[in-house]
Design a protein around this motif. Sequence first.
Motif, PDB file in Angstrom:
ATOM      1  N   ASP A 165     -73.857  28.683  -5.575  1.00  0.00           N
ATOM      2  CA  ASP A 165     -73.121  29.927  -5.361  1.00  0.00           C
ATOM      3  C   ASP A 165     -71.690  29.721  -4.876  1.00  0.00           C
ATOM      4  N   GLN A 166     -71.212  28.488  -4.801  1.00  0.00           N
ATOM      5  CA  GLN A 166     -69.875  28.221  -4.285  1.00  0.00           C
ATOM      6  C   GLN A 166     -68.773  28.859  -5.149  1.00  0.00           C
ATOM      7  N   THR A 167     -67.733  29.364  -4.480  1.00  0.00           N
ATOM      8  CA  THR A 167     -66.610  29.955  -5.201  1.00  0.00           C
ATOM      9  C   THR A 167     -65.767  28.892  -5.898  1.00  0.00           C
ATOM     10  N   TYR A 168     -65.779  27.673  -5.370  1.00  0.00           N
ATOM     11  CA  TYR A 168     -65.102  26.548  -6.017  1.00  0.00           C
ATOM     12  C   TYR A 168     -66.167  25.746  -6.760  1.00  0.00           C
ATOM     13  N   THR A 169     -65.965  25.533  -8.043  1.00  0.00           N
ATOM     14  CA  THR A 169     -67.050  25.004  -8.878  1.00  0.00           C
ATOM     15  C   THR A 169     -66.825  23.599  -9.420  1.00  0.00           C
ATOM     16  N   GLU A 170     -65.663  22.999  -9.152  1.00  0.00           N
ATOM     17  CA  GLU A 170     -65.381  21.676  -9.716  1.00  0.00           C
ATOM     18  C   GLU A 170     -65.888  20.581  -8.773  1.00  0.00           C
ATOM     19  N   TRP A 171     -67.184  20.412  -8.766  1.00  0.00           N
ATOM     20  CA  TRP A 171     -67.819  19.411  -7.921  1.00  0.00           C
ATOM     21  C   TRP A 171     -68.948  18.739  -8.674  1.00  0.00           C
ATOM     22  N   ARG A 172     -69.352  17.604  -8.162  1.00  0.00           N
ATOM     23  CA  ARG A 172     -70.571  16.949  -8.635  1.00  0.00           C
ATOM     24  C   ARG A 172     -71.396  16.598  -7.405  1.00  0.00           C
ATOM     25  N   LEU A 173     -72.683  16.456  -7.592  1.00  0.00           N
ATOM     26  CA  LEU A 173     -73.606  16.211  -6.485  1.00  0.00           C
ATOM     27  C   LEU A 173     -74.323  14.889  -6.688  1.00  0.00           C
ATOM     28  N   VAL A 174     -74.272  14.038  -5.660  1.00  0.00           N
ATOM     29  CA  VAL A 174     -75.009  12.774  -5.683  1.00  0.00           C
ATOM     30  C   VAL A 174     -76.027  12.807  -4.551  1.00  0.00           C
ATOM     31  N   ILE A 175     -77.284  12.645  -4.890  1.00  0.00           N
ATOM     32  CA  ILE A 175     -78.379  12.704  -3.919  1.00  0.00           C
ATOM     33  C   ILE A 175     -79.081  11.354  -3.867  1.00  0.00           C
ATOM     34  N   ARG A 176     -79.363  10.914  -2.658  1.00  0.00           N
ATOM     35  CA  ARG A 176     -80.209   9.729  -2.466  1.00  0.00           C
ATOM     36  C   ARG A 176     -81.463  10.141  -1.716  1.00  0.00           C
ATOM     37  N   ASP A 177     -82.603   9.857  -2.325  1.00  0.00           N
ATOM     38  CA  ASP A 177     -83.896  10.167  -1.730  1.00  0.00           C
ATOM     39  C   ASP A 177     -84.440   8.902  -1.067  1.00  0.00           C
ATOM     40  N   ASP A 178     -84.783   9.017   0.220  1.00  0.00           N
ATOM     41  CA  ASP A 178     -85.246   7.860   0.984  1.00  0.00           C
ATOM     42  C   ASP A 178     -86.766   7.692   0.874  1.00  0.00           C
ATOM     43  N   ARG A 179     -87.255   7.724  -0.386  1.00  0.00           N
ATOM     44  CA  ARG A 179     -88.678   7.529  -0.699  1.00  0.00           C
ATOM     45  C   ARG A 179     -89.533   8.699  -0.185  1.00  0.00           C
ATOM     46  N   SER A 180     -89.150   9.899  -0.564  1.00  0.00           N
ATOM     47  CA  SER A 180     -89.924  11.088  -0.175  1.00  0.00           C
ATOM     48  C   SER A 180     -91.320  11.047  -0.791  1.00  0.00           C
ATOM     49  N   SER A 181     -92.262  11.688  -0.086  1.00  0.00           N
ATOM     50  CA  SER A 181     -93.638  11.769  -0.583  1.00  0.00           C
ATOM     51  C   SER A 181     -94.019  13.203  -0.942  1.00  0.00           C
ATOM     52  N   ASP A 182     -93.048  14.117  -0.898  1.00  0.00           N
ATOM     53  CA  ASP A 182     -93.335  15.522  -1.210  1.00  0.00           C
ATOM     54  C   ASP A 182     -92.703  15.883  -2.561  1.00  0.00           C
ATOM     55  N   LYS A 183     -92.393  17.153  -2.762  1.00  0.00           N
ATOM     56  CA  LYS A 183     -91.900  17.628  -4.050  1.00  0.00           C
ATOM     57  C   LYS A 183     -90.372  17.714  -4.112  1.00  0.00           C
ATOM     58  N   THR A 184     -89.688  16.979  -3.258  1.00  0.00           N
ATOM     59  CA  THR A 184     -88.229  17.012  -3.252  1.00  0.00           C
ATOM     60  C   THR A 184     -87.649  16.694  -4.623  1.00  0.00           C
ATOM     61  N   ALA A 185     -88.127  15.649  -5.275  1.00  0.00           N
ATOM     62  CA  ALA A 185     -87.591  15.228  -6.576  1.00  0.00           C
ATOM     63  C   ALA A 185     -87.756  16.326  -7.626  1.00  0.00           C
ATOM     64  N   GLU A 186     -88.891  17.000  -7.614  1.00  0.00           N
ATOM     65  CA  GLU A 186     -89.132  18.077  -8.583  1.00  0.00           C
ATOM     66  C   GLU A 186     -88.153  19.226  -8.375  1.00  0.00           C
ATOM     67  N   ILE A 187     -87.898  19.557  -7.122  1.00  0.00           N
ATOM     68  CA  ILE A 187     -86.981  20.655  -6.808  1.00  0.00           C
ATOM     69  C   ILE A 187     -85.574  20.318  -7.266  1.00  0.00           C
ATOM     70  N   VAL A 188     -85.150  19.072  -7.023  1.00  0.00           N
ATOM     71  CA  VAL A 188     -83.816  18.649  -7.433  1.00  0.00           C
ATOM     72  C   VAL A 188     -83.697  18.643  -8.957  1.00  0.00           C
ATOM     73  N   LYS A 189     -84.718  18.163  -9.642  1.00  0.00           N
ATOM     74  CA  LYS A 189     -84.690  18.137 -11.112  1.00  0.00           C
ATOM     75  C   LYS A 189     -84.554  19.545 -11.671  1.00  0.00           C
ATOM     76  N   LYS A 190     -85.286  20.478 -11.143  1.00  0.00           N
ATOM     77  CA  LYS A 190     -85.201  21.864 -11.602  1.00  0.00           C
ATOM     78  C   LYS A 190     -83.797  22.413 -11.367  1.00  0.00           C
ATOM     79  N   PHE A 191     -83.235  22.109 -10.216  1.00  0.00           N
ATOM     80  CA  PHE A 191     -81.884  22.570  -9.892  1.00  0.00           C
ATOM     81  C   PHE A 191     -80.857  21.986 -10.860  1.00  0.00           C
ATOM     82  N   SER A 192     -80.985  20.693 -11.161  1.00  0.00           N
ATOM     83  CA  SER A 192     -80.021  20.032 -12.052  1.00  0.00           C
ATOM     84  C   SER A 192     -80.031  20.656 -13.443  1.00  0.00           C
ATOM     85  N   ASP A 193     -81.158  21.191 -13.856  1.00  0.00           N
ATOM     86  CA  ASP A 193     -81.272  21.849 -15.164  1.00  0.00           C
ATOM     87  C   ASP A 193     -80.634  23.237 -15.153  1.00  0.00           C
TER      88      ASP A 193
END
Length: 292
Positions: free
Chosen positions: A24-52
Amino acid sequence: MITIIMAVYNGQEYIREQLESLKDQTYTEWRLVIRDDRSSDKTAEIVKKFSDEVEQEVIFKVNEKPSGSAKNNFALLINDAKESDYVMFCDQDDIWKKDKIEITFNKMKQAEERYGRDFPLLVHGDVEVIDENGNINADSMFEMSHINADSKLPQILIQNHVTGCTMMCNKKLIAGISEYASSEYIIMHDYLAALYASVFGKIEVIKKPLLSYRQHSGNSVGAKNNNNPVYLLKRLANGRKSYKEAMETSRNQVKFFVEIYREELAAEKYCKEYELMSGCLLYTSPSPRDGA
């Protein structure tokens, strides 16, 4: 281009709300880099859905082995982003105000006009503090924690006043800290950034909340109300030993800083900073490198 770096670990409870605030940011020229520290929950699924769902680039990395802390995970991310012109730091459980990037970037551009682009610059701001359910506990962490947002090097040597999740750093600053952010003698990555900027560059402050900072039991570092009787009683109970340990940790960090940047600090224009930092080390224990 602005690179937003986010360190995550088992963030499924709150991360979707944070990601939505980025979308929802008003400034849109960004990219996002995420590092997951070996999560055991659904974090990766949530991020994948967001990236789509977004047009911006979203890079998702999983550490080969757990880094063990938010500091170490952010240190890896700092190296991931060190070629970026601007880097912003993002926690998995906060909520950014819609104009956070726009306001911060405008402040950075003003600083560049004043000091030049080839100069280490750090922009940071205030936050409002919320609970697990999003209820506001404090309109301003600066006020709640009695933080002097205009603190200079003498104060920063003792206590960091820069909240990492509000920071934007330019390429020159990131280049200066990327090699050392994971050191055991560095308290936190934002503390190193604040020290480096206060010695070799400039810190600019935005005196308004840029995000909702979620306070809960899982925070690595939490907001503290220095007027709260319960908090003060706990500090009193910890006593002088705890205070002494905290001061020793700060001094060891300063000693490490002086050692790794000794060549730069030798320049005549930094003599006051070098003298000030050296003065903080008069009563330190042997060098943190001794016996390492």
